[in-house]
Design a protein around this motif. Structure first.
Motif, PDB file in Angstrom:
ATOM      1  N   MET A  59      27.512  18.796  45.504  1.00  0.00           N
ATOM      2  CA  MET A  59      27.993  20.124  45.154  1.00  0.00           C
ATOM      3  C   MET A  59      29.142  20.482  46.075  1.00  0.00           C
ATOM      4  SD  MET A  59      26.190  20.866  42.589  1.00  0.00           S
ATOM      5  CE  MET A  59      26.606  22.550  42.269  1.00  0.00           C
ATOM      6  N   GLY A  60      29.643  21.671  45.869  1.00  0.00           N
ATOM      7  CA  GLY A  60      30.765  22.098  46.673  1.00  0.00           C
ATOM      8  C   GLY A  60      30.732  23.591  46.895  1.00  0.00           C
ATOM      9  N   PRO A  61      31.755  24.103  47.558  1.00  0.00           N
ATOM     10  CA  PRO A  61      31.756  25.512  47.940  1.00  0.00           C
ATOM     11  C   PRO A  61      32.081  26.486  46.820  1.00  0.00           C
ATOM     12  CG  PRO A  61      33.763  24.461  48.672  1.00  0.00           C
ATOM     13  CD  PRO A  61      32.891  23.377  48.093  1.00  0.00           C
ATOM     14  N   ALA A  62      32.560  26.005  45.704  1.00  0.00           N
ATOM     15  CA  ALA A  62      32.954  26.940  44.644  1.00  0.00           C
ATOM     16  C   ALA A  62      32.776  26.294  43.282  1.00  0.00           C
ATOM     17  CB  ALA A  62      34.415  27.346  44.830  1.00  0.00           C
ATOM     18  N   SER A  63      32.186  27.025  42.381  1.00  0.00           N
ATOM     19  CA  SER A  63      32.056  26.577  40.997  1.00  0.00           C
ATOM     20  C   SER A  63      32.515  27.703  40.083  1.00  0.00           C
ATOM     21  CB  SER A  63      30.597  26.228  40.666  1.00  0.00           C
ATOM     22  OG  SER A  63      30.200  25.062  41.325  1.00  0.00           O
ATOM     23  N   ALA A  64      33.624  27.488  39.425  1.00  0.00           N
ATOM     24  CA  ALA A  64      34.124  28.396  38.395  1.00  0.00           C
ATOM     25  C   ALA A  64      34.264  29.843  38.875  1.00  0.00           C
ATOM     26  CB  ALA A  64      33.246  28.324  37.163  1.00  0.00           C
ATOM     27  N   PHE A  65      34.689  30.033  40.130  1.00  0.00           N
ATOM     28  CA  PHE A  65      34.784  31.396  40.636  1.00  0.00           C
ATOM     29  C   PHE A  65      35.781  32.242  39.865  1.00  0.00           C
ATOM     30  CE2 PHE A  65      32.174  30.389  44.285  1.00  0.00           C
ATOM     31  CZ  PHE A  65      31.536  31.590  44.482  1.00  0.00           C
ATOM     32  N   GLU A  66      36.791  31.633  39.272  1.00  0.00           N
ATOM     33  CA  GLU A  66      37.734  32.422  38.474  1.00  0.00           C
ATOM     34  C   GLU A  66      36.998  33.104  37.321  1.00  0.00           C
ATOM     35  OE1 GLU A  66      40.041  28.752  40.006  1.00  0.00           O
ATOM     36  OE2 GLU A  66      38.049  29.168  39.212  1.00  0.00           O
ATOM     37  N   LEU A  67      36.132  32.360  36.656  1.00  0.00           N
ATOM     38  CA  LEU A  67      35.367  32.915  35.535  1.00  0.00           C
ATOM     39  C   LEU A  67      34.308  33.899  36.032  1.00  0.00           C
ATOM     40  CD1 LEU A  67      34.555  33.018  32.567  1.00  0.00           C
ATOM     41  CD2 LEU A  67      33.173  30.950  32.963  1.00  0.00           C
ATOM     42  N   ILE A  68      33.586  33.518  37.062  1.00  0.00           N
ATOM     43  CA  ILE A  68      32.530  34.379  37.608  1.00  0.00           C
ATOM     44  C   ILE A  68      33.109  35.709  38.075  1.00  0.00           C
ATOM     45  CG2 ILE A  68      30.844  34.616  39.472  1.00  0.00           C
ATOM     46  CD1 ILE A  68      30.551  31.489  39.276  1.00  0.00           C
ATOM     47  N   GLU A  69      34.215  35.655  38.805  1.00  0.00           N
ATOM     48  CA  GLU A  69      34.812  36.890  39.308  1.00  0.00           C
ATOM     49  C   GLU A  69      35.462  37.709  38.203  1.00  0.00           C
ATOM     50  OE1 GLU A  69      37.133  35.559  42.698  1.00  0.00           O
ATOM     51  OE2 GLU A  69      35.432  35.972  44.020  1.00  0.00           O
ATOM     52  N   PHE A  70      35.851  37.080  37.105  1.00  0.00           N
ATOM     53  CA  PHE A  70      36.336  37.837  35.956  1.00  0.00           C
ATOM     54  C   PHE A  70      35.239  38.768  35.460  1.00  0.00           C
ATOM     55  CE2 PHE A  70      37.098  38.609  31.474  1.00  0.00           C
ATOM     56  CZ  PHE A  70      38.445  38.927  31.453  1.00  0.00           C
ATOM     57  N   LEU A  71      34.006  38.282  35.489  1.00  0.00           N
ATOM     58  CA  LEU A  71      32.870  39.074  35.021  1.00  0.00           C
ATOM     59  C   LEU A  71      32.311  40.001  36.094  1.00  0.00           C
ATOM     60  CD1 LEU A  71      31.021  36.302  33.027  1.00  0.00           C
ATOM     61  CD2 LEU A  71      32.356  38.175  32.090  1.00  0.00           C
ATOM     62  N   LEU A  72      32.213  39.536  37.322  1.00  0.00           N
ATOM     63  CA  LEU A  72      31.505  40.279  38.373  1.00  0.00           C
ATOM     64  C   LEU A  72      32.406  41.003  39.369  1.00  0.00           C
ATOM     65  CD1 LEU A  72      28.758  37.661  39.307  1.00  0.00           C
ATOM     66  CD2 LEU A  72      28.587  39.583  37.721  1.00  0.00           C
ATOM     67  N   GLY A  73      33.675  40.656  39.402  1.00  0.00           N
ATOM     68  CA  GLY A  73      34.554  41.185  40.436  1.00  0.00           C
ATOM     69  C   GLY A  73      34.570  40.247  41.631  1.00  0.00           C
ATOM     70  N   PRO A  74      35.362  40.554  42.656  1.00  0.00           N
ATOM     71  CA  PRO A  74      35.521  39.657  43.809  1.00  0.00           C
ATOM     72  C   PRO A  74      34.203  39.385  44.543  1.00  0.00           C
ATOM     73  CG  PRO A  74      37.173  41.400  43.835  1.00  0.00           C
ATOM     74  CD  PRO A  74      36.187  41.748  42.758  1.00  0.00           C
ATOM     75  N   LEU A  75      34.019  38.121  44.915  1.00  0.00           N
ATOM     76  CA  LEU A  75      32.832  37.686  45.659  1.00  0.00           C
ATOM     77  C   LEU A  75      33.271  36.844  46.859  1.00  0.00           C
ATOM     78  CD1 LEU A  75      30.725  36.515  42.595  1.00  0.00           C
ATOM     79  CD2 LEU A  75      30.416  38.625  43.889  1.00  0.00           C
ATOM     80  N   PRO A  76      33.996  37.437  47.811  1.00  0.00           N
ATOM     81  CA  PRO A  76      34.575  36.634  48.901  1.00  0.00           C
ATOM     82  C   PRO A  76      33.543  35.897  49.746  1.00  0.00           C
ATOM     83  CG  PRO A  76      34.840  38.975  49.332  1.00  0.00           C
ATOM     84  CD  PRO A  76      34.302  38.840  47.934  1.00  0.00           C
ATOM     85  N   GLU A  77      32.386  36.498  50.008  1.00  0.00           N
ATOM     86  CA  GLU A  77      31.400  35.826  50.853  1.00  0.00           C
ATOM     87  C   GLU A  77      30.740  34.660  50.134  1.00  0.00           C
ATOM     88  OE1 GLU A  77      28.808  38.259  53.151  1.00  0.00           O
ATOM     89  OE2 GLU A  77      30.368  39.741  53.500  1.00  0.00           O
ATOM     90  N   SER A  78      30.555  34.766  48.836  1.00  0.00           N
ATOM     91  CA  SER A  78      29.952  33.675  48.074  1.00  0.00           C
ATOM     92  C   SER A  78      30.847  32.447  48.065  1.00  0.00           C
ATOM     93  CB  SER A  78      29.684  34.113  46.637  1.00  0.00           C
ATOM     94  OG  SER A  78      28.716  35.117  46.604  1.00  0.00           O
ATOM     95  N   ARG A  79      32.147  32.663  48.135  1.00  0.00           N
ATOM     96  CA  ARG A  79      33.079  31.540  48.132  1.00  0.00           C
ATOM     97  C   ARG A  79      32.929  30.674  49.387  1.00  0.00           C
ATOM     98  NH1 ARG A  79      37.787  31.322  45.038  1.00  0.00           N
ATOM     99  NH2 ARG A  79      37.879  32.892  43.418  1.00  0.00           N
ATOM    100  N   GLU A  88      32.053  43.922  27.221  1.00  0.00           N
ATOM    101  CA  GLU A  88      33.436  44.393  27.431  1.00  0.00           C
ATOM    102  C   GLU A  88      34.313  43.309  28.061  1.00  0.00           C
ATOM    103  OE1 GLU A  88      36.899  45.677  29.077  1.00  0.00           O
ATOM    104  OE2 GLU A  88      35.207  45.502  30.457  1.00  0.00           O
ATOM    105  N   PRO A  89      33.925  42.694  29.187  1.00  0.00           N
ATOM    106  CA  PRO A  89      34.793  41.637  29.718  1.00  0.00           C
ATOM    107  C   PRO A  89      34.874  40.419  28.799  1.00  0.00           C
ATOM    108  CG  PRO A  89      32.823  41.865  31.085  1.00  0.00           C
ATOM    109  CD  PRO A  89      32.825  42.997  30.099  1.00  0.00           C
TER     110      PRO A  89
END
Length: 112
Positions: A1-21, A79-80
């Motif tokens: 695994m790695g530090p990020a999976s599809a964060f562009e899509l996830i953040e489109f739905l949830l908003g910024p998640l800097p700590e999760s990254r 909506e998103p």
């Protein structure tokens, strides 16, 4: 695994998640393996590109990878999803990336 999976899509739905990254970093995981007494022989990383062209594919992947958006439901995120669908119908694909790393580690041989 790695530090990020599809964060562009996830953040489109949830908003910024800097700590999760920052969750999984190969440098920290190598250090953790070495602290546990393992010898790291190899580390490989890759950044994989995912391109979504239709909203059905987006919904499918969000239902399959349930840890990306744990409370995902089409009605809850209507909506998103509509905004993203409009973008995709204009011919503008949604691009997301997943980072992966592979670590090869082993216990050092015990003398004697």
């Amino acid at each position: 695994m790695g530090p990020a999976s599809a964060f562009e899509l996830i953040e489109f739905l949830l908003g910024p998640l800097p700590e999760s990254r920052q969750g999984r970093d190969s440098v920290h995981e190598v250090a953790g393996a070495e602290q546990a007494g393992l010898r790291v022989d190899d580390l490989r990383t890759a950044r994989c590109r995912m391109v979504f062209h239709d909203i059905g594919a987006v919904v499918w992947v969000l239902r399959t990878c349930v840890w990306w958006v744990p409370d995902f439901d089409v009605e809850r995120y209507a909506e998103p999803l509509r905004r993203l669908d409009a973008q995709l119908r204009r011919g503008e694909p949604s691009v997301a990336h997943s980072t992966r790393h592979l670590m090869v580690a082993r216990r050092p041989a015990v003398a004697g």
